[in-house]
Design a protein around this motif. Structure first.
Motif, mmCIF file in Angstrom:
data_model
loop_
_atom_site.group_PDB
_atom_site.id
_atom_site.type_symbol
_atom_site.label_atom_id
_atom_site.label_comp_id
_atom_site.label_asym_id
_atom_site.label_seq_id
_atom_site.Cartn_x
_atom_site.Cartn_y
_atom_site.Cartn_z
ATOM 1 N N LEU A 52 21.857 -3.062 4.852
ATOM 2 C CA LEU A 52 20.554 -2.841 5.464
ATOM 3 C C LEU A 52 20.533 -3.434 6.876
ATOM 4 N N MET A 53 21.032 -4.654 7.007
ATOM 5 C CA MET A 53 21.001 -5.301 8.324
ATOM 6 C C MET A 53 21.917 -4.585 9.318
ATOM 7 N N ARG A 54 23.066 -4.095 8.848
ATOM 8 C CA ARG A 54 23.941 -3.332 9.752
ATOM 9 C C ARG A 54 23.226 -2.092 10.271
ATOM 10 N N ALA A 55 22.476 -1.435 9.372
ATOM 11 C CA ALA A 55 21.771 -0.219 9.794
ATOM 12 C C ALA A 55 20.600 -0.558 10.722
ATOM 13 N N VAL A 56 19.913 -1.653 10.450
ATOM 14 C CA VAL A 56 18.822 -2.077 11.346
ATOM 15 C C VAL A 56 19.375 -2.209 12.763
ATOM 16 N N LEU A 57 20.567 -2.776 12.867
ATOM 17 C CA LEU A 57 21.180 -2.917 14.193
ATOM 18 C C LEU A 57 21.669 -1.574 14.732
ATOM 19 N N SER A 58 22.521 -0.906 13.964
ATOM 20 C CA SER A 58 23.211 0.248 14.550
ATOM 21 C C SER A 58 22.233 1.393 14.818
ATOM 22 N N LYS A 59 21.179 1.509 14.011
ATOM 23 C CA LYS A 59 20.180 2.558 14.251
ATOM 24 C C LYS A 59 18.957 2.021 14.989
ATOM 25 N N ARG A 60 18.965 0.737 15.306
ATOM 26 C CA ARG A 60 17.831 0.116 16.009
ATOM 27 C C ARG A 60 16.520 0.424 15.313
ATOM 28 N N LEU A 61 16.526 0.162 13.988
ATOM 29 C CA LEU A 61 15.335 0.407 13.195
ATOM 30 C C LEU A 61 14.287 -0.669 13.445
ATOM 31 N N THR A 62 13.046 -0.302 13.225
ATOM 32 C CA THR A 62 11.957 -1.272 13.171
ATOM 33 C C THR A 62 11.366 -1.250 11.775
ATOM 34 N N LEU A 63 11.425 -2.386 11.081
ATOM 35 C CA LEU A 63 10.728 -2.569 9.809
ATOM 36 C C LEU A 63 9.623 -3.577 10.081
ATOM 37 N N ARG A 64 8.409 -3.205 9.750
ATOM 38 C CA ARG A 64 7.325 -4.153 10.010
ATOM 39 C C ARG A 64 6.277 -4.086 8.923
ATOM 40 N N GLY A 65 6.043 -5.204 8.278
ATOM 41 C CA GLY A 65 5.023 -5.284 7.251
ATOM 42 C C GLY A 65 3.654 -5.492 7.864
ATOM 43 N N PHE A 66 2.645 -4.952 7.204
ATOM 44 C CA PHE A 66 1.283 -5.188 7.687
ATOM 45 C C PHE A 66 0.290 -5.056 6.541
ATOM 46 N N ILE A 67 -0.810 -5.743 6.685
ATOM 47 C CA ILE A 67 -1.951 -5.603 5.793
ATOM 48 C C ILE A 67 -3.048 -4.996 6.651
ATOM 49 N N ASN A 68 -3.857 -4.145 6.091
ATOM 50 C CA ASN A 68 -4.820 -3.399 6.918
ATOM 51 C C ASN A 68 -5.592 -4.317 7.863
ATOM 52 N N TYR A 69 -5.996 -5.497 7.392
ATOM 53 C CA TYR A 69 -6.859 -6.330 8.235
ATOM 54 C C TYR A 69 -6.100 -7.035 9.366
ATOM 55 N N ASP A 70 -4.765 -6.889 9.380
ATOM 56 C CA ASP A 70 -4.006 -7.393 10.539
ATOM 57 C C ASP A 70 -4.225 -6.517 11.772
ATOM 58 N N LEU A 71 -4.698 -5.309 11.546
ATOM 59 C CA LEU A 71 -4.696 -4.315 12.625
ATOM 60 C C LEU A 71 -6.108 -3.914 13.025
ATOM 61 N N GLU A 72 -6.998 -4.899 13.042
ATOM 62 C CA GLU A 72 -8.411 -4.625 13.347
ATOM 63 C C GLU A 72 -8.601 -3.967 14.706
ATOM 64 N N GLN A 73 -7.624 -4.130 15.599
ATOM 65 C CA GLN A 73 -7.765 -3.528 16.933
ATOM 66 C C GLN A 73 -7.869 -2.005 16.865
ATOM 67 N N HIS A 74 -7.511 -1.425 15.714
ATOM 68 C CA HIS A 74 -7.607 0.030 15.591
ATOM 69 C C HIS A 74 -8.861 0.473 14.835
ATOM 70 N N ARG A 75 -9.729 -0.459 14.476
ATOM 71 C CA ARG A 75 -10.908 -0.140 13.663
ATOM 72 C C ARG A 75 -11.864 0.809 14.396
ATOM 73 N N THR A 76 -12.092 0.528 15.664
ATOM 74 C CA THR A 76 -13.044 1.356 16.402
ATOM 75 C C THR A 76 -12.583 2.811 16.466
ATOM 76 N N ALA A 77 -11.309 3.000 16.764
ATOM 77 C CA ALA A 77 -10.778 4.368 16.829
ATOM 78 C C ALA A 77 -10.881 5.042 15.463
ATOM 79 N N PHE A 78 -10.599 4.302 14.421
ATOM 80 C CA PHE A 78 -10.694 4.847 13.057
ATOM 81 C C PHE A 78 -12.116 5.322 12.769
ATOM 82 N N LEU A 79 -13.081 4.481 13.085
ATOM 83 C CA LEU A 79 -14.472 4.816 12.772
ATOM 84 C C LEU A 79 -14.991 5.947 13.645
ATOM 85 N N GLN A 80 -14.380 6.127 14.814
ATOM 86 C CA GLN A 80 -14.776 7.246 15.668
ATOM 87 C C GLN A 80 -14.102 8.549 15.248
#
Lengths: 343, 343
Positions: A267-295
């Motif tokens: 997995l780590m070799r592929a993260v490097l060689s393919k330059r993958l981004t894996l990023r965990g999130f919980i909905n409330y981490d991303l409140e900056q997108h709430r306004t756009a969502f509600l619109q």
């Protein structure tokens, strides 16, 4: 003596060892006092059941505290105000609140949001216009960032998160490939939601079918299931692929066995060689997108551009069984418990 | 008949099975014609040896094409112009070029950059002011984003990438914790580079020592080694930790065994519950940070604020052995082959 309200709730009776079982839950009857000054009495109409709740049943905390033994199972509800001594709330009002698995609750208004039944069916505030919908919207906007011509894969594609991920990906000009369990769900994803392709993970040869459905690889994998699906998608990821991780339901029950051949070094070799981004999130981490969502979301839900499915089960006492079934893919669309009727 | 130049080069004789061995390389003598119109003849002064070259030796491509069997091993060099029929380049000029493991090369100027020996020692353009330095700078700027009070961990801390990662992290107000192999390297990292703590990964109890050196967890792990170090760092990662992945040297030799207990499902659960970001990158993916690098780094290298170490080995014929040793941590600082003397 003040009038009391007989109420029911479901508490955590035991921390599950692996898959939850009936005896991990207990239905209790209790009495609620009349609301004091600054309080209101709420009656639950809909209780939302969501995969994240499995994590809260463990003895060790995940990203949020565990439910204590004997504590009411956590959850979001749409409730109606029965009695109110809280300014701004009147009997009959609908609210969104974190009351948990209970028929009634006293609230001081903290964390409570008004729900306008004229804008959309009230229960959509627990689904496509609520936490699951926002999870899909914000995870794509912040991390997935699908572009025209790219391929976006999502599992649990008939569910409240996956169904919106695919539809939003298509609106961004990407191909949407869904994974779902069983012929009925697959037909819904293909024919009703209009995904470009759908794979049945219960049919043999899932990995091969997925590869055939993604002839140009995968640019965004919206990870909400983990397990064997992740291992099937992983080799297909393109260079610079993005993987928003909002759930690993297949891994929640705590099995640490690999569901495939993928190892951590590979997995780590592929993260490097393919330059993958894996990023965990919980909905409330991303409140900056709430306004756009509600619109952006309510208009396209109201006009039918965005489709969604709901799986409504009657009776609080059926919540444990419905929840356990959901963890195995037994529901079809957003799972809601109808605890009482609106009045 | 035109005058010819006798040259030497090292070619890939065989794709390694696991760790490279002597017979995977072959030293060849060949002749170079005089430069034609629009060409120049370059003589290599310094050849840079870097871990990424191990990936190029495999039969299957990684993020870049493999070296073909019989092909010259790839690599960046500082060279001096011997003869020139190319406008703008005169004998004696220093250049940075991708000539590979060779004493001489003909060039049409493509991909060649001038090197001004007055700005800094010419060999720093292969190290702290070159690809390794830019890797550290851009990976931190784009992905790691260390903030004041955070803890940044980097392995190979005496190497050209790791040493700069720690020093830049400290300049951002973060704590720098280095991991290095052996007492001599550890003393250098602590005493010369001034890291806040250093762990010897060759000493027993590395994982525990690392945990003690990071009492508030790890906010940024700059991944350049993989293997057992990754598995020791992983449980220490804080919520919202960032992991720029620029190398997994311990995994390059193709062993797929886990160097610890971490499984893929456990990794994915932690990515979610801690909202980790893992992102692979190659230095040239992050060109948007080149201007800042070229503005900010040279002054603080020249005035001695940034320290760096170099490990210089004489003779092209010694490149394979030096390279194989580097993969096992046998070098100390940026590994360079001095192929010839400047004239």
């Amino acid at each position: 003596m003040p009038k009391q309200t007989a109420a029911h709730r479901i508490v955590l009776a035991a921390h599950p060892a692996g898959e939850p079982v009936d005896t991990d839950f207990r239905l209790e009857t209790y009495e609620l006092a009349e609301p004091g000054p600054g309080q209101m009495l709420l009656r639950t109409i809909y209780l939302s059941l969501d995969p994240y709740m499995r994590g809260r049943m463990n003895a060790t905390r995940s990203y949020a505290p565990s439910v204590p033994l004997g504590g009411t199972m956590v959850g979001e509800v749409i409730a109606q105000v029965v009695q109110s001594r809280l300014e701004g709330f009147r009997p009959g009002d609908y609210v969104l609140a974190h009351c948990g698995w209970t028929t009634h609750a006293l609230s001081d208004g903290n964390g409570v949001h008004r729900v306008d039944p004229a804008l959309a069916p009230i229960e959509t505030r627990l689904g496509v216009l609520g936490m699951p919908g926002f999870t899909a919207f914000a995870g794509l906007r912040e991390i997935g960032q699908p572009r025209s011509g790219e391929t976006v894969v999502v599992a649990a594609a008939s569910g409240p998160v996956g169904s919106l991920v695919g539809q939003l990906a298509q609106r961004a000009g990407a191909r949407a490939v869904g994974i779902a369990g069983g012929a009925e769900k697959c037909a819904y994803v293909r024919d009703e939601l209009g995904f470009d392709a759908v794979i049945d993970h219960r049919a043999p040869g899932m990995a091969r079918a997925l590869a055939e459905a993604c002839p140009e690889g995968v640019d965004v994998y919206f990870e909400n299931v983990g397990g064997a699906v992740w291992q099937a998608v992983f080799p297909l990821l393109n260079t610079f692929a993005r993987v928003p991780v909002c759930g690993v339901i297949a891994d929640y029950n705590g099995t640490t066995a690999n569901a495939g051949d993928l190892t951590v070094p590979a997995l780590m070799r592929a993260v490097l060689s393919k330059r993958l981004t894996l990023r965990g999130f919980i909905n409330y981490d991303l409140e900056q997108h709430r306004t756009a969502f509600l619109q952006e979301l309510p208009p396209i839900v109201r006009d039918g551009s965005i489709r969604y499915a709901q799986d409504i089960v009657d009776g609080l006492e059926n919540a444990p069984r419905a929840f356990m079934s959901m963890l195995k893919g037994g529901n079809f669309g957003k799972l809601l418990i109808r605890v009482s009727q609106p009045q």
